[in-house]
Enzyme design. Structure first.
Site, mmCIF file in Angstrom:
data_model
loop_
_atom_site.group_PDB
_atom_site.id
_atom_site.type_symbol
_atom_site.label_atom_id
_atom_site.label_comp_id
_atom_site.label_asym_id
_atom_site.label_seq_id
_atom_site.Cartn_x
_atom_site.Cartn_y
_atom_site.Cartn_z
ATOM 1 N N SER A 113 36.687 16.860 51.186
ATOM 2 C CA SER A 113 36.871 17.790 50.080
ATOM 3 C C SER A 113 37.587 17.099 48.917
ATOM 4 O O SER A 113 37.050 16.180 48.320
ATOM 5 C CB SER A 113 37.623 19.026 50.559
ATOM 6 O OG SER A 113 37.369 20.116 49.708
ATOM 7 N N LYS B 3 44.264 43.092 37.252
ATOM 8 C CA LYS B 3 45.522 42.370 37.390
ATOM 9 C C LYS B 3 45.976 42.261 38.845
ATOM 10 O O LYS B 3 46.635 41.287 39.220
ATOM 11 C CB LYS B 3 46.621 43.057 36.557
ATOM 12 C CG LYS B 3 47.909 42.271 36.478
ATOM 13 C CD LYS B 3 47.668 40.890 35.884
ATOM 14 C CE LYS B 3 48.947 40.070 35.854
ATOM 15 N NZ LYS B 3 48.697 38.694 35.397
#
Length: 300
Positions: free
Chosen positions: A123, A175
């Site tokens: 990765s 949010k």
């Protein structure tokens, strides 16, 4: 009885107890591992001038500061003709990985850079390796895992069982997106999926460009699976099969170094046990906060 009368306090006690136990265990292992590594490499750090610098990337990529400092120091040292990027990492944060990648691109424009893979370079570890001019892996090195992951824990059912109801006051619709106290809405899942797809496209594009590979070819290999070093070479994800010494010899040849190849390791910071423990605890707390709060994401 205590759990029924004071469900909120009971919940906090359970969470704090589990977190503290895990924190102490992980911290102890991390500190012990740090001393073992230091003891292993202390005998090979050369005190005499050398011509090949070694920058080590070990463990999760959490911060890029030290690695970038080492790269710059070797790049500005006229005695250093080539650099070995020794990677033993499963990946890590997207930002730090991209910062290291950019610095390697700058560095290889001035000096030869060879990536040497240890046990694992997956990765984010593979991402930064791509920025080198050549990649050497062991046959059994675990590499690849080209992709982006985003995950979080949904604690909604646990909260309901102990009588906790979240109260949210927010400035915008999204949010509190990713809150562990409720399910994701379909629109929120799509927003996160778009974010992951964009970051994945950046990963694939950078890796393909650095490896001189067509983006569509890299994209086919970038489904998150891991490869052995042997398979990775067949797929053109790495260049050679070999160990650290093979990488050093190749770097010396590319840089045109005549005579003995001498490795130079960055100076180790003089650090006390207390300071090392404090830094490890801070990293654990930071990681624990990310895991228990919002999404965890990165090149993992």
């Amino acid at each position: 009885m205590f759990a029924r009368r004071h469900p909120f306090l009971f919940f906090l006690c359970v969470i704090c107890g589990c977190f503290t136990f895990g924190l102490v265990a992980v911290s102890g292992i991390a500190v012990l591992g740090a001393f073992v590594v230091n003891n292993e490499i202390s005998g090979v750090i050369s005190s005499s001038p050398g011509n090949i610098g070694v920058v080590e990337v070990t463990g999760p990529i959490i911060s890029s500061k030290k690695i970038i400092q080492d790269l710059k120091a070797f790049r500005d040292d006229d005695a250093i003709k080539a650099i070995i990027l020794r990677i033993d990492s499963p990946g890590g944060g997207i930002g730090p990985s991209q910062e290291i990648y950019r610095e390697l691109i700058k560095t290889r424009a001035e000096k030869k850079v060879i990536a040497s893979m240890g046990s694992v370079a997956a990765s984010g570890g593979y991402y930064i390796a791509c920025a080198a001019q050549g990649i050497v892996a062991n046959s059994g090195t675990i590499t690849g895992s080209v992709g982006v992951i985003m995950e979080y824990a949904n604690l909604e059912q646990i909260a309901k069982k102990i009588g906790i109801a979240p109260v949210v006051i927010k400035s915008g619709e999204y949010k509190d997106m990713g809150s562990p106290m409720r399910e994701l809405k379909d629109s929120e899942k799509q927003l996160f999926q778009n974010l992951v797809d964009e970051l994945h496209a950046q990963f694939v594009s950078d890796a393909a460009i650095a490896r001189n590979m067509e983006i569509n070819v890299m994209a086919k290999l970038a489904d998150g699976r891991v490869y052995t070093g042997q398979t990775a070479m067949k797929l053109n994800l790495v260049d050679r099969i070999g160990n650290m010494d093979d990488a050093v010899q190749w770097a010396g040849q590319m840089a045109g170094i005549e005579g003995e190849l001498t490795l130079v390791y960055p100076k180790e910071d003089k650090i006390t046990l207390f300071k090392k423990l404090a830094e490890t605890l801070f990293q654990d707390i930071n990681l624990g906060t990310r895991l228990s709060g919002q999404f965890r994401y990165g090149f993992n």
